[in-house]
Design a protein around this motif. Structure first.
Motif, PDB file in Angstrom:
ATOM      1  N   GLY A 174      17.740  53.613  42.528  1.00  0.00           N
ATOM      2  CA  GLY A 174      16.954  53.034  41.449  1.00  0.00           C
ATOM      3  C   GLY A 174      15.969  51.954  41.840  1.00  0.00           C
ATOM      4  N   MET A 175      15.719  51.775  43.131  1.00  0.00           N
ATOM      5  CA  MET A 175      14.729  50.769  43.530  1.00  0.00           C
ATOM      6  C   MET A 175      13.335  51.240  43.105  1.00  0.00           C
ATOM      7  SD  MET A 175      16.184  49.559  47.263  1.00  0.00           S
ATOM      8  CE  MET A 175      15.235  48.042  47.305  1.00  0.00           C
ATOM      9  N   LYS A 176      12.522  50.339  42.530  1.00  0.00           N
ATOM     10  CA  LYS A 176      11.245  50.707  41.921  1.00  0.00           C
ATOM     11  C   LYS A 176      10.065  50.060  42.664  1.00  0.00           C
ATOM     12  CE  LYS A 176      13.247  51.239  37.308  1.00  0.00           C
ATOM     13  NZ  LYS A 176      13.184  50.835  35.880  1.00  0.00           N
ATOM     14  N   ARG A 177       9.118  50.893  43.014  1.00  0.00           N
ATOM     15  CA  ARG A 177       7.931  50.430  43.735  1.00  0.00           C
ATOM     16  C   ARG A 177       7.112  49.460  42.899  1.00  0.00           C
ATOM     17  NH1 ARG A 177       3.608  54.350  46.824  1.00  0.00           N
ATOM     18  NH2 ARG A 177       2.206  52.687  47.552  1.00  0.00           N
ATOM     19  N   GLU A 178       7.035  49.705  41.574  1.00  0.00           N
ATOM     20  CA  GLU A 178       6.175  48.879  40.724  1.00  0.00           C
ATOM     21  C   GLU A 178       6.670  47.444  40.584  1.00  0.00           C
ATOM     22  OE1 GLU A 178       8.749  51.535  38.019  1.00  0.00           O
ATOM     23  OE2 GLU A 178       7.619  51.705  39.900  1.00  0.00           O
ATOM     24  N   MET A 179       7.884  47.188  41.035  1.00  0.00           N
ATOM     25  CA  MET A 179       8.416  45.823  40.948  1.00  0.00           C
ATOM     26  C   MET A 179       8.109  44.991  42.183  1.00  0.00           C
ATOM     27  SD  MET A 179      12.099  46.464  39.064  1.00  0.00           S
ATOM     28  CE  MET A 179      12.286  44.735  38.672  1.00  0.00           C
ATOM     29  N   ILE A 180       7.432  45.585  43.156  1.00  0.00           N
ATOM     30  CA  ILE A 180       7.062  44.830  44.364  1.00  0.00           C
ATOM     31  C   ILE A 180       5.881  43.915  44.043  1.00  0.00           C
ATOM     32  CG2 ILE A 180       6.215  44.999  46.721  1.00  0.00           C
ATOM     33  CD1 ILE A 180       7.559  47.702  46.932  1.00  0.00           C
ATOM     34  N   MET A 181       6.032  42.646  44.362  1.00  0.00           N
ATOM     35  CA  MET A 181       4.970  41.673  44.121  1.00  0.00           C
ATOM     36  C   MET A 181       3.883  41.809  45.180  1.00  0.00           C
ATOM     37  SD  MET A 181       7.378  38.367  43.268  1.00  0.00           S
ATOM     38  CE  MET A 181       6.007  37.250  43.067  1.00  0.00           C
ATOM     39  N   SER A 182       2.654  41.539  44.796  1.00  0.00           N
ATOM     40  CA  SER A 182       1.549  41.524  45.753  1.00  0.00           C
ATOM     41  C   SER A 182       1.684  40.322  46.683  1.00  0.00           C
ATOM     42  CB  SER A 182       0.214  41.444  45.011  1.00  0.00           C
ATOM     43  OG  SER A 182       0.102  40.199  44.329  1.00  0.00           O
ATOM     44  N   ASP A 183       0.962  40.376  47.806  1.00  0.00           N
ATOM     45  CA  ASP A 183       0.997  39.253  48.754  1.00  0.00           C
ATOM     46  C   ASP A 183       0.536  37.966  48.087  1.00  0.00           C
ATOM     47  OD1 ASP A 183       1.866  40.992  50.690  1.00  0.00           O
ATOM     48  OD2 ASP A 183      -0.129  41.320  51.555  1.00  0.00           O
ATOM     49  N   GLU A 184      -0.464  38.079  47.207  1.00  0.00           N
ATOM     50  CA  GLU A 184      -0.968  36.895  46.504  1.00  0.00           C
ATOM     51  C   GLU A 184       0.098  36.317  45.579  1.00  0.00           C
ATOM     52  OE1 GLU A 184      -2.440  39.786  46.645  1.00  0.00           O
ATOM     53  OE2 GLU A 184      -4.207  39.390  47.911  1.00  0.00           O
ATOM     54  N   ALA A 185       0.839  37.195  44.906  1.00  0.00           N
ATOM     55  CA  ALA A 185       1.883  36.727  43.995  1.00  0.00           C
ATOM     56  C   ALA A 185       3.023  36.071  44.760  1.00  0.00           C
ATOM     57  CB  ALA A 185       2.402  37.892  43.154  1.00  0.00           C
ATOM     58  N   VAL A 186       3.360  36.645  45.936  1.00  0.00           N
ATOM     59  CA  VAL A 186       4.416  36.051  46.759  1.00  0.00           C
ATOM     60  C   VAL A 186       4.010  34.655  47.213  1.00  0.00           C
ATOM     61  CG1 VAL A 186       5.671  36.249  48.943  1.00  0.00           C
ATOM     62  CG2 VAL A 186       5.349  38.264  47.508  1.00  0.00           C
ATOM     63  N   GLU A 187       2.746  34.499  47.667  1.00  0.00           N
ATOM     64  CA  GLU A 187       2.273  33.191  48.124  1.00  0.00           C
ATOM     65  C   GLU A 187       2.258  32.184  46.979  1.00  0.00           C
ATOM     66  OE1 GLU A 187       1.182  30.246  50.617  1.00  0.00           O
ATOM     67  OE2 GLU A 187       1.859  32.263  51.120  1.00  0.00           O
ATOM     68  N   LYS A 188       1.864  32.639  45.793  1.00  0.00           N
ATOM     69  CA  LYS A 188       1.858  31.757  44.634  1.00  0.00           C
ATOM     70  C   LYS A 188       3.262  31.283  44.311  1.00  0.00           C
ATOM     71  CE  LYS A 188       0.372  31.531  39.790  1.00  0.00           C
ATOM     72  NZ  LYS A 188      -0.264  32.282  38.664  1.00  0.00           N
ATOM     73  N   ARG A 189       4.221  32.194  44.429  1.00  0.00           N
ATOM     74  CA  ARG A 189       5.608  31.822  44.149  1.00  0.00           C
ATOM     75  C   ARG A 189       6.122  30.823  45.179  1.00  0.00           C
ATOM     76  NH1 ARG A 189      10.772  35.881  44.419  1.00  0.00           N
ATOM     77  NH2 ARG A 189      12.341  34.415  43.709  1.00  0.00           N
ATOM     78  N   ARG A 190       5.738  31.030  46.425  1.00  0.00           N
ATOM     79  CA  ARG A 190       6.143  30.077  47.465  1.00  0.00           C
ATOM     80  C   ARG A 190       5.613  28.682  47.166  1.00  0.00           C
ATOM     81  NH1 ARG A 190       4.968  33.735  52.868  1.00  0.00           N
ATOM     82  NH2 ARG A 190       6.959  34.835  52.923  1.00  0.00           N
ATOM     83  N   MET A 191       4.351  28.608  46.745  1.00  0.00           N
ATOM     84  CA  MET A 191       3.752  27.319  46.420  1.00  0.00           C
ATOM     85  C   MET A 191       4.460  26.657  45.253  1.00  0.00           C
ATOM     86  SD  MET A 191       1.436  26.713  48.634  1.00  0.00           S
ATOM     87  CE  MET A 191       0.666  25.324  47.809  1.00  0.00           C
ATOM     88  N   GLN A 192       4.853  27.441  44.267  1.00  0.00           N
ATOM     89  CA  GLN A 192       5.574  26.896  43.119  1.00  0.00           C
ATOM     90  C   GLN A 192       6.915  26.311  43.554  1.00  0.00           C
ATOM     91  OE1 GLN A 192       5.699  30.313  40.542  1.00  0.00           O
ATOM     92  NE2 GLN A 192       3.749  29.823  39.535  1.00  0.00           N
ATOM     93  N   ILE A 193       7.614  27.051  44.409  1.00  0.00           N
ATOM     94  CA  ILE A 193       8.910  26.565  44.900  1.00  0.00           C
ATOM     95  C   ILE A 193       8.723  25.303  45.725  1.00  0.00           C
ATOM     96  CG2 ILE A 193      10.832  27.122  46.437  1.00  0.00           C
ATOM     97  CD1 ILE A 193      10.556  30.025  45.545  1.00  0.00           C
ATOM     98  N   ARG A 194       7.659  25.281  46.545  1.00  0.00           N
ATOM     99  CA  ARG A 194       7.400  24.097  47.373  1.00  0.00           C
ATOM    100  C   ARG A 194       7.111  22.873  46.506  1.00  0.00           C
ATOM    101  NH1 ARG A 194       2.796  24.914  51.690  1.00  0.00           N
ATOM    102  NH2 ARG A 194       4.329  26.488  52.338  1.00  0.00           N
TER     103      ARG A 194
END
Length: 425
Positions: free
Chosen positions: A104-124
């Motif tokens: 049941g792993m879904k491709r559409e749930m993969i975040m883009s590189d930009e979204a991953v970087e944005k999330r990292r910045m939020q956590i930081r």
């Protein structure tokens, strides 16, 4: 050997790679209600939570994300029926991917590189807000060394200023003549008599009214004498300040570790800027006066020394801007050090070493502000200080031009200053 040479006998937090789970992230170890560890539905390894809609380990989560972004088709070298386990999961990527999709792993749930970087910045940012900033032992040492060097080499009482040649203010102010103090124009062209009736600026003493009726040549003579009346005092003052800055720099461990050629290049580039920083400590933003112990200076004094509005107007704006930041002594000396360790100065050879020194000092200033300041808008202070440093750089070249122009007309400029502003090594 030049006069100057004779005078001179990422601390960044490391963030672990963050994945995009597609489920808000999982804990390090998800457990069932009976405290039994959950397992990855792909390979049987220990699970770290739901990733892309399925319970998986970190390894299979990363594999699925990479496989979905990979354009190439995967092929099984066997019969497309490989059993995926923790030990053999790397052997057949095709069957491993099929197992990921089957649970049941879904491709559409993969975040883009930009979204991953944005999330990292939020956590930081969240971590920085939750964890109060503290100075490291190395940063504490840097600050204490700078403060000690400053106290040893610069007298805030300015007691020595009275030993300089007198600050002559007997002549009429240049600002009374209704124009900018353009040296060439003042030295070679007569002035209109009605312009001499302007009010006397700060610290100027009135001249006899009979001067209003003086012949043109007498007026020109008065203008010539008015231009450089304060130059001898400023020549002594500048020499004194340069010596202080040389001694300040020689006290610093990072500076002494540099080769002599780089030391000279840094001093040539930073001396004017550090003098500005020193004088800002004495600047009264209400009156526009530099209150230096027994003496006080106003803009008119610099005009009498021969400096022109092209330099003096931005210089005044700089002093008002910087003084309104109400820097502490620690912030002032850190600002001086950032100016000193500028790797892009002409003549610098070991750029990387000096760049590293500047980064250490700049991060120390940033951390000091975050750790010691309490006002709500403290995050704006560091960029404002950096803007002031940039503003000083833009004035540096104009200062050199005007000093050389003054020296051509009235050779009373400090030899040490001429050595500092010279382009030779």
């Amino acid at each position: 050997m030049c006069l100057l040479q004779l005078r001179m006998s990422k601390e960044m937090e490391e963030l672990s790679p963050l994945g995009d789970s597609g489920h808000g992230g999982g804990s390090e170890e998800e457990t069932e209600e009976d405290d039994e560890p959950k397992i990855c539905q792909v390979c049987g390894d220990k699970s770290t939570g739901y990733h892309f809609n399925a319970m998986t380990c970190e390894g299979c989560k990363g594999f699925f994300r990479r496989a979905m972004k990979r354009p190439a088709q995967l092929c099984c070298p066997f019969q497309n029926a490989c059993v995926i386990t923790k030990t053999n999961r790397r052997q057949c990527q095709s069957c491993r991917l099929q197992k990921c999709l089957s649970i049941g792993m879904k491709r559409e749930m993969i975040m883009s590189d930009e979204a991953v970087e944005k999330r990292r910045m939020q956590i930081r940012r969240k971590r920085m807000q939750e964890e109060p900033a503290t100075l490291s032992p190395q940063q504490e040492t840097v600050i204490q060394e700078l403060l000690s060097a400053h106290h040893k080499t610069f007298d805030m009482t300015c007691a020595n200023f009275i030993q300089f040649r007198p600050l002559d203010r007997d002549q009429k102010s240049l600002s009374e003549y209704g124009q900018e103090p353009d040296i060439g124009r003042l030295m070679h062209k007569p002035q209109h008599e009605d312009a001499m009736q302007r009010t006397i600026s700060c610290f100027s003493l009135p001249s006899p009214s009979s001067s209003l009726q003086s012949p043109e040549n007498k007026e020109r003579k008065r203008l010539k004498s008015a231009i450089f009346t304060t130059l001898p005092h400023f020549a002594d003052l500048t020499t004194h300040m340069i010596k202080n800055i040389i001694n300040f720099s020689k006290t610093l461990t990072m500076f002494r570790a540099l080769i002599i050629e780089d030391q000279i290049a840094l001093l040539k580039g930073a001396t004017f800027e550090i003098i500005l920083i020193h004088f800002n400590m004495f600047f009264n933003e209400v009156t526009g006066i530099w209150e230096c112990g027994p003496l006080q200076y106003c803009l008119d004094d610099a005009m009498r020394a021969g400096f022109q509005r092209h330099l003096l107007d931005p210089m005044m704006n700089f002093h008002y801007s910087l003084r309104k930041l109400h820097l502490s002594e620690e912030e002032y000396v850190l600002m001086q050090a950032i100016s000193l360790f500028s790797p892009d100065r002409p003549g610098v050879t070991h750029h990387n070493v000096i760049d590293n020194n500047q980064e250490i000092v700049a991060l120390t200033l940033k951390t000091y502000i975050e750790a010691k300041r309490t006002e709500p808008e403290k995050h704006l202070l560091y960029p404002k200080i950096m803007a002031c440093l940039t503003e000083m750089r833009s004035m540096n070249e104009e200062y050199t031009k005007q000093v050389l122009k003054i020296q051509d007309i009235q050779p009373d400029v400090s030899p040490l200053l001429l050595e500092i502003i010279s382009k030779d090594g």
